[in-house]
Design an enzyme around this catalytic site. Structure first.
Site, short mmCIF file in Angstrom:
data_model
loop_
_atom_site.label_atom_id
_atom_site.label_comp_id
_atom_site.label_asym_id
_atom_site.label_seq_id
_atom_site.Cartn_x
_atom_site.Cartn_y
_atom_site.Cartn_z
N HIS A 51 -34.58 -27.04 51.78
CA HIS A 51 -33.79 -25.89 51.84
C HIS A 51 -34.55 -24.53 51.11
CE1 HIS A 51 -30.24 -28.03 52.95
NE2 HIS A 51 -30.48 -28.76 52.17
N ARG A 63 -45.01 -27.02 13.45
CA ARG A 63 -43.55 -26.42 13.90
C ARG A 63 -43.98 -25.01 14.71
NH1 ARG A 63 -38.99 -27.75 10.48
NH2 ARG A 63 -38.06 -25.51 10.61
N ASN A 123 -37.10 -18.32 6.30
CA ASN A 123 -36.89 -18.77 7.58
C ASN A 123 -35.45 -18.08 8.30
OD1 ASN A 123 -39.33 -20.28 7.30
ND2 ASN A 123 -38.37 -22.19 7.59
N GLY A 124 -35.42 -18.01 9.49
CA GLY A 124 -34.13 -17.44 10.06
C GLY A 124 -34.44 -15.79 10.59
N LYS A 158 -42.43 -31.60 30.44
CA LYS A 158 -43.84 -32.20 29.54
C LYS A 158 -45.09 -31.80 30.16
CE LYS A 158 -42.42 -33.62 27.06
NZ LYS A 158 -41.16 -34.23 26.22
N TRP A 210 -43.58 -17.43 12.16
CA TRP A 210 -43.53 -17.53 13.56
C TRP A 210 -42.71 -16.14 13.81
CZ3 TRP A 210 -43.70 -20.72 17.94
CH2 TRP A 210 -43.24 -20.06 19.02
N LYS A 228 -42.03 -27.15 17.19
CA LYS A 228 -41.53 -28.34 17.24
C LYS A 228 -39.88 -28.29 17.15
CE LYS A 228 -40.97 -32.71 17.32
NZ LYS A 228 -41.02 -33.58 18.55
N GLU A 277 -37.54 -33.58 33.34
CA GLU A 277 -38.33 -33.82 32.18
C GLU A 277 -39.81 -33.88 32.43
OE1 GLU A 277 -38.44 -33.65 29.30
OE2 GLU A 277 -39.83 -35.13 28.50
N CYS A 308 -41.00 -21.15 11.86
CA CYS A 308 -41.37 -20.95 10.49
C CYS A 308 -41.27 -22.05 9.39
CB CYS A 308 -40.76 -19.86 9.54
SG CYS A 308 -40.64 -18.34 10.65
N GLU A 341 -45.34 -27.88 29.27
CA GLU A 341 -45.44 -27.57 27.98
C GLU A 341 -46.99 -27.80 27.39
OE1 GLU A 341 -42.65 -30.56 26.23
OE2 GLU A 341 -42.20 -29.00 24.74
#
Ligand code: AGP
Length: 613
Positions: free
Chosen positions: A506, A27, A102-103, A487, A76, A608, A483, A2, A490
């Site tokens: 394995h 965000r 927010n929160g 990416k 959000w 973000k 990584e 948010c 995402e």
């Protein structure tokens, strides 16, 4: 997650709020809204809110939406679905109070039940709405008193901005665990959860600590603790170029930020390398050689990509300083009642400096008496302030959800730290100088990798068709593969899974066929031969290969029908090679997502910075 914006001053608030909300889109959000207090003594609250994008809200805001005080929000969804009723701002029954938040209010269910019992009709499924009612029902004789009283009944995290029709000259804001920055203008004040919404108007800011409130009026701000005793928070001037928040000629911020890497890497290293003694200068650590020598273990904590680069960093520290080091997902750390040791150095790594899981891990360590240093990009952010010392990343603002330039600078931060920890121990001056010179070459070599963009775009276009991919690497190459897979998934939404190359046989090898490409990280190092052998096993099962490697690496006689593409990156020192391979994988992911037609900067379901647990 948010986003919050707020304005009080001489201009009409709504256009500024809507512009600010547009700048918070990265965000992550699913609905948006604004509230303004109309002019005159009989000030009236006007609210417009809507599920969907900020542009949908812009269409909905009536022409007559006058008011020079206002707040706005991108939501959000946490409590209740994304719909108009759940969008913020939330108002109390009388329509006097508007709140953006927010929160998460942990005791929202109990508070909602209490309000319902008292006859209050709740119009949304949200936790935030209770705050609007609690403030509206408070009998305190100031807005600050009403907000403080309401917050006294609330458990949880918040970044909060409140308007009240009876106090038309002000916004009251509060913070506990969610980011909030006060922006100071000329006879006007701003508030936002992210600098991106402020920098067009001011770069003079003040930060609140957790458990603090502030009143903003056109003429300034005052800060208090929850018991309303006053506390001084001074303003600082940030050196930020507002253009950094524009994508310019690029189709996305991610593209812009990837291409900025040579320059931002250079900035990160500037003034921090000591060629003479083969070490680094890291004044922000606030630790002398004796303290550095006393460290027995290093534990790195971060989330997502910051965790993966933390794994690269732990490897560097162990290799150069010969101190046991490992990385752990900060989101898991505090839930396993971790043993915090006085001679362990804890390193918190975060671009935003606001990731709640990392912040809570830092607080847990400090509560247990541990020492934490931060590798953080955003100056003055919560994690930066919570740490005992740190290394700022100097990547400049990173807007794209997919982290690129900040991540590269995190790696450099770890290299500088590893170098210093090594040089106060057994790393020879010759090795120290070798690494200093390697670091000096890196920015240019990053540029060489970026110059391969056309070839990588063509290859990515072909890879984009695969539903599922493996990313593999060993030891230094494994976090690069992790990584790379992160990416890729995402922004391309393809199933990309990372494995140690050594683990293929394995289990995962069972999935290899001509529809599952393997992206293999194969540097020229002591493991090249073993890595190449694994490639042959994949090719023998008709698995297409993309090999990220060095020019001198020979892949041997792969079956003639095998599909093999190679990405050759320049060689640096073996310890520093991982970051060049990481940059190549950034381009690969970006172009795969582009080929698939995705919105690169707004990947679905992602934000973000993740500021709620
Ligand atoms: C990176 O591409 C991701 N968007 C994500 O994994 C990110 O690295 C993670 O959420 C941590 O963020 P931070 O660095 O701001 O703490």
């Amino acid at each position: 997650m948010c986003g919050i914006v707020g304005y009080v001053g001489g201009q009409q608030a709504a256009p500024l709020l809507l512009e600010g909300l547009g700048r918070l889109e990265h965000r992550g959000y699913d609905s948006a809204g604004v509230a303004v207090l109309g002019p005159g003594k009989e000030s009236r609250l006007r609210v417009a809110k809507k599920a969907g994008r900020v542009r949908d809200l812009v269409d909905q805001v009536p022409k007559r939406f006058a008011g020079k005080v206002g707040i706005g929000h991108t939501r959000w969804a946490t409590h209740g679905p994304a719909n108009d009723a759940n969008a913020h701002p939330h108002v109390d029954t009388k329509g006097d109070v508007a709140v953006v938040h927010n929160g998460i209010i942990d005791n929202a269910a109990a508070l909602r039940a209490g309000l319902a019992e008292a006859g209050v009709e709740l119009l949304s499924d949200t936790d935030t709405e209770v705050l609007a009612h609690l403030i509206g029902l408070s009998e305190a004789d100031t807005l600050e008193g009403k907000v403080a009283e309401a917050l006294g009944r609330v458990e949880g995290t918040y970044g909060l901005a409140v308007l009240h029709a009876a106090y038309p000259d002000r916004i009251v804001v509060a913070r506990n665990g969610s980011p909030l920055i006060i922006g100071i203008g000329d006879h006007e004040m701003f508030v936002a959860s992210d600098l991106a919404a402020l920098v067009r108007y001011t770069t003079r800011v003040a930060h609140l600590d957790d458990g603090e409130l502030a009143t903003l009026t056109a003429d300034g701000f005052s800060t208090y603790r929850l018991d309303l005793t006053s506390v001084t928070r001074s303003a600082i001037d940030l050196e930020i170029d507002a253009d950094a928040y524009d994508a310019g000629e690029h189709d996305s911020f991610m593209h812009k930020e990837m291409l900025e890497q040579p320059e931002s890497a250079e900035r990160m290293l500037r003034g921090r390398l000591d060629e003479r003694f083969g070490t680094s200068h890291l004044g922000g650590l606030h630790m002398d050689a004796r303290e550095l020598r006393a460290i027995r273990r290093v534990k790195v904590l971060g989330c997502g990509s910051a965790y993966y680069v933390g794994q690269m960093g732990a490897g560097l520290i162990e290799e150069l300083a010969r101190i046991p080091a490992d990385a752990e997902a900060a989101s898991e750390f505090r839930y396993r009642n971790p043993i915090v040791e006085p001679d362990t150095l804890y390193v918190a790594v975060s671009q935003s400096g606001e990731t709640i899981d990392t912040l809570l891990a830092v607080q847990e360590i400090r509560r247990k008496g541990g020492k934490v240093v931060g590798l953080v990009n955003v100056v003055g952010s919560a994690i930066a302030r919570e740490c005992d010392g740190g290394i700022y990343l100097h990547a400049g603002p990173e807007v794209a959800v997919a982290s690129t330039k900040a991540l590269t600078n995190m790696f450099l931060g770890f290299a500088l730290l590893a170098l210093q920890l090594g040089r106060v121990r057994d790393l020879s001056i010759a090795d120290g100088r070798r690494l200093v010179s390697g670091l000096q070459r890196l920015p240019e070599q990053i540029g060489e990798v970026l110059a391969q963009e056309p070839a990588l775009a063509e290859l990515a276009g072909r890879l984009a068709g695969a539903e599922s991919l493996f990313f593999v690497g060993r030891v230094r190459g494994y976090p690069v593969a992790r990584e790379g897979a992160q990416k890729f998934k995402e922004i391309s939404y393809r199933h990309a899974e990372a494995y140690q190359t050594s683990e293929l046989k394995h289990g995962p090898l069972a999935l290899i066929d001509d529809s599952v490409p393997t992206v293999a990280v194969v540097p020229e190092d002591e493991l090249t031969e073993r890595n190449v052998a694994a490639l042959h096993e994949v090719a023998a099962r008709r698995g297409p290969l993309v090999v990220v490697t060095h020019p001198a690496v020979e892949l041997g006689d792969l079956p003639s029908q095998a599909s093999v593409d190679r990405i050759d990156v320049p060689r640096n020192e073996r310890e520093l090679d991982p970051i060049l391979m990481t940059v190549a994988l950034q381009l690969l992911s970006y172009h795969a997502a582009l080929a698939l037609g995705h919105d690169i900067d707004k990947p679905r379901n992602l934000a973000k910075s993740v500021t709620v647990e």
